[in-house]
Design a protein around this motif. Structure first.
Motif, PDB file in Angstrom:
ATOM      1  N   TRP A 134       0.825  -1.215   0.000  1.00 24.72           N
ATOM      2  CA  TRP A 134       0.000   0.000   0.000  1.00 24.72           C
ATOM      3  C   TRP A 134       0.854   1.259   0.000  1.00 24.72           C
ATOM      4  O   TRP A 134       0.494   2.257  -0.640  1.00 24.72           O
ATOM      5  N   ALA A 135       1.989   1.203   0.680  1.00 25.36           N
ATOM      6  CA  ALA A 135       2.898   2.365   0.666  1.00 25.36           C
ATOM      7  C   ALA A 135       3.397   2.622  -0.746  1.00 25.36           C
ATOM      8  O   ALA A 135       3.408   3.763  -1.232  1.00 25.36           O
ATOM      9  N   LYS A 136       3.782   1.571  -1.436  1.00 25.83           N
ATOM     10  CA  LYS A 136       4.255   1.717  -2.815  1.00 25.83           C
ATOM     11  C   LYS A 136       3.147   2.221  -3.714  1.00 25.83           C
ATOM     12  O   LYS A 136       3.362   3.079  -4.570  1.00 25.83           O
ATOM     13  N   TRP A 137       1.957   1.667  -3.527  1.00 29.09           N
ATOM     14  CA  TRP A 137       0.836   2.068  -4.368  1.00 29.09           C
ATOM     15  C   TRP A 137       0.518   3.559  -4.186  1.00 29.09           C
ATOM     16  O   TRP A 137       0.305   4.286  -5.158  1.00 29.09           O
ATOM     17  N   GLU A 138       0.490   4.006  -2.954  1.00 27.43           N
ATOM     18  CA  GLU A 138       0.222   5.417  -2.685  1.00 27.43           C
ATOM     19  C   GLU A 138       1.290   6.304  -3.301  1.00 27.43           C
ATOM     20  O   GLU A 138       0.982   7.340  -3.900  1.00 27.43           O
ATOM     21  N   TYR A 139       2.527   5.876  -3.157  1.00 24.21           N
ATOM     22  CA  TYR A 139       3.628   6.652  -3.735  1.00 24.21           C
ATOM     23  C   TYR A 139       3.475   6.742  -5.253  1.00 24.21           C
ATOM     24  O   TYR A 139       3.475   7.827  -5.827  1.00 24.21           O
ATOM     25  N   LEU A 140       3.311   5.584  -5.884  1.00 25.78           N
ATOM     26  CA  LEU A 140       3.210   5.567  -7.339  1.00 25.78           C
ATOM     27  C   LEU A 140       2.021   6.367  -7.839  1.00 25.78           C
ATOM     28  O   LEU A 140       2.153   7.178  -8.767  1.00 25.78           O
ATOM     29  N   SER A 141       0.868   6.172  -7.233  1.00 31.24           N
ATOM     30  CA  SER A 141      -0.308   6.858  -7.770  1.00 31.24           C
ATOM     31  C   SER A 141      -0.214   8.368  -7.543  1.00 31.24           C
ATOM     32  O   SER A 141      -0.666   9.154  -8.388  1.00 31.24           O
ATOM     33  N   SER A 142       0.413   8.789  -6.461  1.00 34.63           N
ATOM     34  CA  SER A 142       0.585  10.237  -6.268  1.00 34.63           C
ATOM     35  C   SER A 142       1.554  10.802  -7.302  1.00 34.63           C
ATOM     36  O   SER A 142       1.339  11.892  -7.842  1.00 34.63           O
ATOM     37  N   ARG A 143       2.616  10.061  -7.601  1.00 34.26           N
ATOM     38  CA  ARG A 143       3.576  10.507  -8.629  1.00 34.26           C
ATOM     39  C   ARG A 143       2.886  10.631  -9.983  1.00 34.26           C
ATOM     40  O   ARG A 143       3.111  11.583 -10.734  1.00 34.26           O
ATOM     41  N   ILE A 144       2.084   9.656 -10.315  1.00 34.39           N
ATOM     42  CA  ILE A 144       1.441   9.645 -11.624  1.00 34.39           C
ATOM     43  C   ILE A 144       0.406  10.759 -11.726  1.00 34.39           C
ATOM     44  O   ILE A 144       0.305  11.444 -12.747  1.00 34.39           O
ATOM     45  N   ASP A 145      -0.344  10.958 -10.644  1.00 35.30           N
ATOM     46  CA  ASP A 145      -1.321  12.042 -10.672  1.00 35.30           C
ATOM     47  C   ASP A 145      -0.637  13.393 -10.815  1.00 35.30           C
ATOM     48  O   ASP A 145      -1.117  14.279 -11.529  1.00 35.30           O
ATOM     49  N   THR A 169      14.431  11.291 -19.136  1.00 32.67           N
ATOM     50  CA  THR A 169      14.931  10.583 -17.953  1.00 32.67           C
ATOM     51  C   THR A 169      15.078  11.537 -16.773  1.00 32.67           C
ATOM     52  O   THR A 169      14.630  11.243 -15.655  1.00 32.67           O
ATOM     53  N   ARG A 170      15.695  12.707 -17.013  1.00 34.89           N
ATOM     54  CA  ARG A 170      15.872  13.689 -15.931  1.00 34.89           C
ATOM     55  C   ARG A 170      14.523  14.144 -15.393  1.00 34.89           C
ATOM     56  O   ARG A 170      14.336  14.303 -14.187  1.00 34.89           O
ATOM     57  N   ARG A 171      13.577  14.345 -16.274  1.00 33.44           N
ATOM     58  CA  ARG A 171      12.242  14.782 -15.858  1.00 33.44           C
ATOM     59  C   ARG A 171      11.565  13.734 -14.985  1.00 33.44           C
ATOM     60  O   ARG A 171      10.996  14.051 -13.943  1.00 33.44           O
ATOM     61  N   LEU A 172      11.638  12.471 -15.409  1.00 34.23           N
ATOM     62  CA  LEU A 172      11.071  11.387 -14.603  1.00 34.23           C
ATOM     63  C   LEU A 172      11.712  11.353 -13.227  1.00 34.23           C
ATOM     64  O   LEU A 172      11.027  11.208 -12.209  1.00 34.23           O
ATOM     65  N   ASN A 173      13.030  11.508 -13.191  1.00 38.96           N
ATOM     66  CA  ASN A 173      13.745  11.464 -11.914  1.00 38.96           C
ATOM     67  C   ASN A 173      13.254  12.558 -10.974  1.00 38.96           C
ATOM     68  O   ASN A 173      12.992  12.310  -9.802  1.00 38.96           O
ATOM     69  N   GLU A 174      13.107  13.785 -11.503  1.00 41.63           N
ATOM     70  CA  GLU A 174      12.696  14.869 -10.618  1.00 41.63           C
ATOM     71  C   GLU A 174      11.213  14.782 -10.261  1.00 41.63           C
ATOM     72  O   GLU A 174      10.779  15.371  -9.272  1.00 41.63           O
ATOM     73  N   LEU A 175      10.451  14.008 -11.033  1.00 34.78           N
ATOM     74  CA  LEU A 175       9.030  13.807 -10.720  1.00 34.78           C
ATOM     75  C   LEU A 175       8.815  12.752  -9.637  1.00 34.78           C
ATOM     76  O   LEU A 175       7.691  12.504  -9.223  1.00 34.78           O
ATOM     77  N   GLY A 176       9.893  12.092  -9.206  1.00 32.43           N
ATOM     78  CA  GLY A 176       9.766  11.106  -8.143  1.00 32.43           C
ATOM     79  C   GLY A 176      10.059   9.686  -8.594  1.00 32.43           C
ATOM     80  O   GLY A 176      10.142   8.778  -7.781  1.00 32.43           O
ATOM     81  N   PHE A 177      10.194   9.481  -9.894  1.00 38.02           N
ATOM     82  CA  PHE A 177      10.600   8.168 -10.406  1.00 38.02           C
ATOM     83  C   PHE A 177      12.127   8.140 -10.365  1.00 38.02           C
ATOM     84  O   PHE A 177      12.802   8.148 -11.404  1.00 38.02           O
ATOM     85  N   ALA A 178      12.659   8.108  -9.147  1.00 39.13           N
ATOM     86  CA  ALA A 178      14.070   8.396  -8.922  1.00 39.13           C
ATOM     87  C   ALA A 178      14.998   7.347  -9.503  1.00 39.13           C
ATOM     88  O   ALA A 178      16.108   7.660  -9.915  1.00 39.13           O
TER      89      ALA A 178
END
Lengths: 108, 108
Positions: free
Chosen positions: A90-101, B31-40
């Motif tokens: 759930w922690a990962k899911w929350e992180y991912l979905s917030s990043r995507i939003d 890639t840089r944009r993804l990284n700064e968006l939280g997809f580190a």
DNA sequence: CCCCACTACTCGGTGATACCGTGTAGCAGT
DNA sequence: ACTGCTACACGGTATCACCGAGTAGTGGGG
């Protein structure tokens, strides 16, 4: 809804953990539950492979019990490691979905 | 945040589509944009494989342009098929996240 | 009584995807 | 000349959901 299989990778296992965590149950019933929850195309074989993976990973307690309607059932319940894994999911899911939003917001 | 790679399957490509859709850009910058968006932890090699896949799938228009800071860049922009794919991605994402949220609600 | 449907689980193999490591190359500053 | 940053390509790997076939137990209709 067309094919979700790629998007389900990593999340379907978490969904199974959540179902097991809320009630001790077995593979066939888990599949039916997923189907009625909107994961319409998830098939039994997929659920059983996940359950075997959870069992091999020592995240569940398994109890075999006879059934009135067919072969014996394997009932699954989370152990401590399973509950930890569920929380991590759930922690990962929350992180991912917030990043995507936020990506979607920043895009327009 | 620990390993998201399994959960990113099916969604990372959509994120790349979204970035390309909002601005014509190139692999290194994506890639840089993804990284700064939280997809580190997303690495360049991963992005380039996605871009080659999009190119082979005829979802993007590619323009090679010289750079002031290094080798020439391949700029990507969505074509009509790419925009359709992006819309389909968001539809799938909304469907999936609503299903998962409702599963979580029903569980407690 | 036999076939079929439903229930219930297992297992080998496939396809898609993100990741890893390495290689190639251009440019700038020391 | 060397280092570091920019920029892309490619072969191989691991993991995951899915597919197909097989094995069984139970009960009902013809």
């Amino acid at each position: 809804m067309d094919d979700l299989t790629e998007m389900l990778k990593g999340t379907l296992e978490g969904c199974v953990l959540e179902i097991i965590g809320s009630e001790e149950t077995y593979g066939y019933a888990i599949t039916r539950r997923l189907n009625e929850l909107g994961f319409a195309d998830v098939i039994e074989g997929t659920v059983y492979t996940i359950l075997l993976r959870l069992e091999r990973g020592d995240l569940v307690r398994v109890t075999k019990r006879p059934s009135e309607k067919g072969p014996p059932r394997k009932f699954y319940a989370l152990n401590a490691a399973g509950r930890a894994e569920l929380a991590a999911f759930w922690a990962k899911w929350e992180y991912l979905s917030s990043r995507i939003d936020s990506l979607r917001e920043s895009g327009k």
